[in-house]
Motif scaffolding. Structure first.
Motif, PDB file in Angstrom:
ATOM      1  N   ILE A  60       0.842  -1.196   0.000  1.00 22.69           N
ATOM      2  CA  ILE A  60       0.000   0.000   0.000  1.00 22.69           C
ATOM      3  C   ILE A  60       0.880   1.250   0.000  1.00 22.69           C
ATOM      4  O   ILE A  60       0.589   2.236  -0.696  1.00 22.69           O
ATOM      5  N   LEU A  89      -9.737  -0.553   6.939  1.00 19.45           N
ATOM      6  CA  LEU A  89      -9.535  -1.736   6.112  1.00 19.45           C
ATOM      7  C   LEU A  89      -9.842  -2.958   6.960  1.00 19.45           C
ATOM      8  O   LEU A  89      -9.441  -3.023   8.117  1.00 19.45           O
ATOM      9  N   VAL A 145     -13.513  -0.237   3.826  1.00 19.53           N
ATOM     10  CA  VAL A 145     -13.246  -1.029   2.634  1.00 19.53           C
ATOM     11  C   VAL A 145     -12.820  -2.433   3.036  1.00 19.53           C
ATOM     12  O   VAL A 145     -12.028  -2.608   3.966  1.00 19.53           O
ATOM     13  N   LYS A 201     -10.720  -5.732   2.397  1.00 19.87           N
ATOM     14  CA  LYS A 201      -9.438  -5.983   1.741  1.00 19.87           C
ATOM     15  C   LYS A 201      -9.577  -6.840   0.492  1.00 19.87           C
ATOM     16  O   LYS A 201      -8.972  -6.556  -0.546  1.00 19.87           O
ATOM     17  N   VAL A 222     -10.591  -5.177  -2.893  1.00 22.27           N
ATOM     18  CA  VAL A 222      -9.735  -4.186  -3.549  1.00 22.27           C
ATOM     19  C   VAL A 222      -9.001  -4.881  -4.687  1.00 22.27           C
ATOM     20  O   VAL A 222      -8.123  -5.709  -4.466  1.00 22.27           O
ATOM     21  N   SER A 223      -9.348  -4.560  -5.915  1.00 21.42           N
ATOM     22  CA  SER A 223      -8.769  -5.249  -7.069  1.00 21.42           C
ATOM     23  C   SER A 223      -8.155  -4.287  -8.077  1.00 21.42           C
ATOM     24  O   SER A 223      -7.603  -4.723  -9.084  1.00 21.42           O
ATOM     25  N   ASN A 224      -8.256  -2.988  -7.809  1.00 23.09           N
ATOM     26  CA  ASN A 224      -7.734  -1.998  -8.742  1.00 23.09           C
ATOM     27  C   ASN A 224      -7.010  -0.907  -7.966  1.00 23.09           C
ATOM     28  O   ASN A 224      -7.617  -0.226  -7.136  1.00 23.09           O
ATOM     29  N   GLY A 225      -5.721  -0.752  -8.221  1.00 21.85           N
ATOM     30  CA  GLY A 225      -4.919   0.207  -7.465  1.00 21.85           C
ATOM     31  C   GLY A 225      -5.389   1.632  -7.623  1.00 21.85           C
ATOM     32  O   GLY A 225      -5.496   2.381  -6.637  1.00 21.85           O
ATOM     33  N   GLN A 239      -8.357   2.758  -8.424  1.00 19.69           N
ATOM     34  CA  GLN A 239      -9.641   2.961  -7.759  1.00 19.69           C
ATOM     35  C   GLN A 239      -9.468   3.036  -6.244  1.00 19.69           C
ATOM     36  O   GLN A 239     -10.121   3.840  -5.570  1.00 19.69           O
ATOM     37  N   PHE A 240      -8.567   2.218  -5.715  1.00 21.39           N
ATOM     38  CA  PHE A 240      -8.319   2.242  -4.275  1.00 21.39           C
ATOM     39  C   PHE A 240      -7.739   3.590  -3.853  1.00 21.39           C
ATOM     40  O   PHE A 240      -8.166   4.182  -2.855  1.00 21.39           O
ATOM     41  N   THR A 247     -10.401   6.141  -3.844  1.00 21.37           N
ATOM     42  CA  THR A 247     -11.223   6.025  -2.642  1.00 21.37           C
ATOM     43  C   THR A 247     -10.555   6.725  -1.461  1.00 21.37           C
ATOM     44  O   THR A 247     -11.199   7.455  -0.702  1.00 21.37           O
ATOM     45  N   ASP A 262     -17.941   0.267   1.630  1.00 23.86           N
ATOM     46  CA  ASP A 262     -18.008  -0.903   0.771  1.00 23.86           C
ATOM     47  C   ASP A 262     -19.462  -1.328   0.580  1.00 23.86           C
ATOM     48  O   ASP A 262     -20.243  -1.313   1.534  1.00 23.86           O
TER      49      ASP A 262
END
Length: 214
Positions: free
Chosen positions: A16, A82, A105, A107, A110-113, A115-116, A119, A131
């Motif tokens: 992260i 998280l 959110v 964990k 979370v599949s797209n950097g 987008q994260f 957020t 979420d």
């Protein structure tokens, strides 16, 4: 954007941190336990805190407790929780701890950097990012409430999108309807819930979640 990151798993914490740095943000502290998190938040006063709910030494809710205590000392400190689990109680307590800049959110969702990071930036700016699964469980807990029962299926979908922090345009895109239709549904939702409408996106989201929480 100055970030304090609290995560006990080294690889996730490091990942992260690298992601935030790649997007031009500064991680001013990366810690792995509740006491160090509280000290970092109160001393450094970051633009946003990214907090794992369960941290050492007890691995229960140390991260949440540290964040809530920090928000008492630094009002409106933006916090993004998280977690690996859906815990509506944690969302309730975070919302009760301040009026702006809150997120929750999961964990494994979370599949797209990019987008994260988006957020995180939204929460840092005072917005809300819940979420969808958390919002869904909040709503399920209130299914028997008379006011909630008056909402149509489409209004419930719009309400869920609101709680996720989506704009009217974002809701329209997600539900394949026009922005005019979204505005109409929102105009119907608030009177049914006994809540005054607001032109401020964050206030309207928090108002909805506050209603679900009470």
């Amino acid at each position: 954007m100055r970030v304090v990151l609290a995560e006990d798993h080294f690889l996730l914490r490091d990942g992260i941190g690298r992601l935030l740095t790649a997007f031009g943000h500064e991680v001013v502290a990366a810690v792995d336990n509740g006491p160090e998190l509280l000290a970092a938040l109160t001393d450094l006063r970051p633009d946003v805190a990214i907090v794992d709910v369960r941290l050492p030494p007890g691995f229960s809710d140390e991260g949440l407790r540290a964040a809530l205590t920090a928000r008492e000392r630094v009002p409106d400190l933006p916090v993004l929780l998280l977690s690996q689990y859906v815990e509506p109680l944690y969302a309730h307590e975070l919302l009760a701890g301040g009026s702006t800049g809150v997120g929750y959110v999961l964990k494994d969702r979370v599949s797209n950097g990019a987008q994260f990071v988006s957020t995180i930036e939204r929460v840092a700016a005072g917005g809300t990012a819940m979420d969808p699964e958390v919002v869904s469980q909040l709503m399920v807990r209130k299914d028997r409430d008379t006011a909630m029962a008056t909402l149509t299926a489409r209004e419930r979908e719009v309400l869920e999108c609101l709680a996720q922090g989506r704009s009217n345009a974002g809701i329209a895109e997600a539900l394949f309807i026009t922005e005019k239709a979204v505005a109409k549904h929102i105009g119907n939702i608030f009177p049914k819930l006994g809540l005054p409408p607001s032109d401020t996106d964050n206030r309207r989201v928090l108002a909805v979640l506050a209603y679900l929480d009470r």
